[in-house]
Design a protein around this motif. Structure first.
Motif, PDB file in Angstrom:
ATOM      1  N   ALA A  21       5.826   1.288  19.490  1.00  0.00           N
ATOM      2  CA  ALA A  21       6.486   1.002  18.214  1.00  0.00           C
ATOM      3  C   ALA A  21       5.560   1.285  17.041  1.00  0.00           C
ATOM      4  O   ALA A  21       5.966   1.865  16.025  1.00  0.00           O
ATOM      5  N   VAL A  22       4.299   0.889  17.153  1.00  0.00           N
ATOM      6  CA  VAL A  22       3.334   1.113  16.074  1.00  0.00           C
ATOM      7  C   VAL A  22       3.023   2.595  15.921  1.00  0.00           C
ATOM      8  O   VAL A  22       2.861   3.098  14.809  1.00  0.00           O
ATOM      9  N   LYS A  23       3.001   3.307  17.029  1.00  0.00           N
ATOM     10  CA  LYS A  23       2.670   4.734  17.008  1.00  0.00           C
ATOM     11  C   LYS A  23       3.679   5.554  16.204  1.00  0.00           C
ATOM     12  O   LYS A  23       3.304   6.511  15.529  1.00  0.00           O
ATOM     13  N   ILE A  24       4.945   5.183  16.246  1.00  0.00           N
ATOM     14  CA  ILE A  24       5.975   5.971  15.575  1.00  0.00           C
ATOM     15  C   ILE A  24       6.393   5.377  14.234  1.00  0.00           C
ATOM     16  O   ILE A  24       7.353   5.842  13.628  1.00  0.00           O
ATOM     17  N   THR A  25       5.661   4.363  13.759  1.00  0.00           N
ATOM     18  CA  THR A  25       6.026   3.684  12.520  1.00  0.00           C
ATOM     19  C   THR A  25       5.010   3.978  11.428  1.00  0.00           C
ATOM     20  O   THR A  25       3.807   3.976  11.674  1.00  0.00           O
ATOM     21  N   ASN A  26       5.519   4.190  10.214  1.00  0.00           N
ATOM     22  CA  ASN A  26       4.656   4.322   9.048  1.00  0.00           C
ATOM     23  C   ASN A  26       4.310   2.908   8.580  1.00  0.00           C
ATOM     24  O   ASN A  26       5.112   2.224   7.959  1.00  0.00           O
ATOM     25  N   ILE A  27       3.085   2.466   8.875  1.00  0.00           N
ATOM     26  CA  ILE A  27       2.675   1.084   8.629  1.00  0.00           C
ATOM     27  C   ILE A  27       2.695   0.743   7.139  1.00  0.00           C
ATOM     28  O   ILE A  27       3.175  -0.322   6.742  1.00  0.00           O
ATOM     29  N   GLU A  29       4.485   2.020   4.680  1.00  0.00           N
ATOM     30  CA  GLU A  29       5.860   1.903   4.210  1.00  0.00           C
ATOM     31  C   GLU A  29       6.519   0.624   4.743  1.00  0.00           C
ATOM     32  O   GLU A  29       7.265  -0.052   4.027  1.00  0.00           O
ATOM     33  N   THR A  30       6.204   0.297   5.965  1.00  0.00           N
ATOM     34  CA  THR A  30       6.751  -0.925   6.557  1.00  0.00           C
ATOM     35  C   THR A  30       6.275  -2.156   5.798  1.00  0.00           C
ATOM     36  O   THR A  30       7.071  -3.026   5.440  1.00  0.00           O
ATOM     37  N   TRP A  31       4.967  -2.248   5.532  1.00  0.00           N
ATOM     38  CA  TRP A  31       4.433  -3.403   4.795  1.00  0.00           C
ATOM     39  C   TRP A  31       4.994  -3.465   3.385  1.00  0.00           C
ATOM     40  O   TRP A  31       5.298  -4.548   2.872  1.00  0.00           O
ATOM     41  N   THR A  33       7.905  -2.419   2.359  1.00  0.00           N
ATOM     42  CA  THR A  33       9.290  -2.885   2.463  1.00  0.00           C
ATOM     43  C   THR A  33       9.341  -4.374   2.777  1.00  0.00           C
ATOM     44  O   THR A  33      10.147  -5.109   2.198  1.00  0.00           O
TER      45      THR A  33
END
Length: 153
Positions: A21-27, A29-31, A33
């Motif tokens: 999940a972390v590998k495919i997520t833009n951290i 942008e997530t934080w 949001t």
């Protein structure tokens, strides 16, 4: 020994899922949001979820034969939550079958009886939903395209 294997298998599965999940997520942008989100609407939702789960556990426990004793509330709650998690992960509502298995394992109750309680619970749920749809149909006009399926139901 068997429970240790299950525990560590769960830890490994969870860790692998988290890494993917972390590998495919833009951290970043997530934080960003998450910082902008309004969390206050979650409070009544979480209260409603908790009350729903507690009600389901109380109802499910009542379906067990009182001569053999009802499963303890805490264990029934754990098994219900595990069953819902399995329903999210696997198709065909396998969590319902898992509930019957796990309550039999944890409490030592009769597994066929536990499965029968799950079946009765689901039948009651479907009948309640059908009753609500019928009542709604009587109280409120449905659009033309929805009247036929509702009447067929």
């Amino acid at each position: 020994m068997k429970q240790k294997v299950r525990f560590w298998a769960g830890v490994v599965f969870s860790a692998a899922s988290l890494v993917l999940a972390v590998k495919i997520t833009n951290i970043e942008e997530t934080w960003s949001t998450l910082r902008q989100a309004d969390y206050y609407p979650l409070i009544p939702a979480m209260v409603a979820l908790a009350l729903t789960l507690l009600g389901k556990v109380a109802r499910w426990r009542l379906l067990f034969d009182s001569r053999h004793g009802h499963p303890p509330f805490g264990k029934a709650f754990s098994v219900l939550v595990i069953g819902q998690m399995i329903n999210l992960l696997f198709p065909l509502r396998m969590g319902e079958v898992a509930r019957a298995y796990f309550i039999g394992e944890m409490v030592g109750s009769n597994k066929p009886q536990a499965m029968a309680t799950v079946v009765v619970e689901k039948v009651v749920d479907m009948l309640a939903a059908l009753l609500l749809v019928i009542l709604l149909f009587l109280v409120m006009p449905f659009p033309e395209w929805l009247q036929r399926p509702v009447l067929g139901l």
